[in-house]
Motif scaffolding. Sequence first.
Motif, PDB file in Angstrom:
ATOM      1  N   LYS A 260       0.596  -1.512  -0.283  1.00 15.48           N
ATOM      2  CA  LYS A 260      -0.060   0.248  -0.008  1.00 15.48           C
ATOM      3  C   LYS A 260       1.266   1.455  -0.190  1.00 15.48           C
ATOM      4  CE  LYS A 260      -3.576  -2.306   2.655  1.00 15.48           C
ATOM      5  NZ  LYS A 260      -4.183  -2.293   4.073  1.00 15.48           N
ATOM      6  N   ALA A 261       2.135   1.465  -0.324  1.00 18.52           N
ATOM      7  CA  ALA A 261       2.730   2.377   0.407  1.00 18.52           C
ATOM      8  C   ALA A 261       2.965   2.863  -1.517  1.00 18.52           C
ATOM      9  CB  ALA A 261       4.415   1.778   1.082  1.00 18.52           C
ATOM     10  N   ASP A 262       3.652   4.268  -0.789  1.00 18.28           N
ATOM     11  CA  ASP A 262       3.848   4.768  -2.382  1.00 18.28           C
ATOM     12  C   ASP A 262       5.373   5.258  -3.146  1.00 18.28           C
ATOM     13  OD1 ASP A 262       1.032   6.456  -2.450  1.00 18.28           O
ATOM     14  OD2 ASP A 262       1.103   7.335  -1.018  1.00 18.28           O
ATOM     15  N   LYS A 276       3.867   6.579   2.464  1.00 20.51           N
ATOM     16  CA  LYS A 276       2.315   6.474   2.507  1.00 20.51           C
ATOM     17  C   LYS A 276       1.898   7.897   3.244  1.00 20.51           C
ATOM     18  CE  LYS A 276      -2.211   4.604   1.960  1.00 20.51           C
ATOM     19  NZ  LYS A 276      -3.011   3.305   2.628  1.00 20.51           N
ATOM     20  N   ASP A 278      -1.535  10.479   1.328  1.00 25.33           N
ATOM     21  CA  ASP A 278      -2.617  10.697   1.016  1.00 25.33           C
ATOM     22  C   ASP A 278      -2.314  12.594   0.718  1.00 25.33           C
ATOM     23  OD1 ASP A 278      -4.950  11.297   0.426  1.00 25.33           O
ATOM     24  OD2 ASP A 278      -6.123  10.719   2.677  1.00 25.33           O
TER      25      ASP A 278
END
Length: 374
Positions: A260-262, A276, A278
């Motif tokens: 789920k990490a960026d 991560k 948002d």
Amino acid sequence: MADSSEKTEDPTSKKTGDSRKKGQIARSKELSTTLVLVGSAAAFILMGEQIATAIFQVTQRTFTLSRDETYDFNHMFQAWGYAFETISVPVLIYMFIALVAGVYGTIALGGYNFTWQGAAPKANKLNPLAGIKRMFGMNGLVELLKAIAKFIVVASMAYGSLLLFQDEALHLDMELYPRNLFHAMELISWAFLMLCCALIPIAAFDVPYQSWKHNKEMKMTKQEVKDERKNSEGDPQVKGRIRRLQYQAAAKRMMQEVPKADVVVTNPTHYSVALKYDPNGETAPILVAKGSDELAMHIRKIAGAHGVPIVSSPPLARAIFHTTEANREIPEKLFMAVAQVLAYVYQVKAFKKGKGKRPPPLRKDLPIPEDMRY
């Protein structure tokens, strides 16, 4: 080398607490007895004359009854009330002083301690062999010496008091009644106090001896201390196993967050941190996973398998790894450096989608403060 079975260690707080629950505390019978006797003697000197006067008044009133009063039942109850009213106050004051002395003498050494375990019957106390051992052991010898010392000291004080009050006692018959009775009671009171005070040296010896004896009995071996710490704090091997399981569980949860990490920022050979962010949220970039050595390699492997961008920046990877815990926001001092990494990652993603041009390589000299460099 000292014997490991030798009791050389001071008792732990747990053993001290357990001993108090069992009623095993330092107590001095000599101190208790001395304070009771000295307190009673002092109270007798203080209230003796009032008690004697009250008894004299009651006795005098009793021997002066008329014939009619003798056969009057109502007068009998009045006489009892008069006797109680006359004698009760000084006697109760005397008893109260003696009671306070007795209670304080009991708790002066060791403090207040009430437990049913101490009053429970013990089978080992009924063992005749153990009783003989106590009689002829070190404690029995000390008790014998104390008894001999008490006899010598009290006998010497009694002889001294007789010599001191001899003249006054021999001339009591020359004094007028009832003054001679009160004088005799005064002599007895002071003689009683002197005899009681003779026990003070015995108590002064017994108090430190009982404290030393109790501390000696409470001593522990080095192995006992280790075992108690192991029982209270847990076996180090078990605790280590628990820590490893906890670490493995935490690592497993972090590995689940890596996809789920960026971006994953790495020091290619030692550290990996997964971030991560948002853009529509109100929080700073969050560290979702971090690891060193084998765990770092595992993070990079999972990131590669799920298409998470991997960026090499050793200074930034070390800074985040040492300053941030998992599921926590990165420090404010690293905002600028992380922002440049995220901007680079977003530009690369846009380029791959055909929505922009290829970005220049990421700067190696990211703005990381000196106090954040590890």
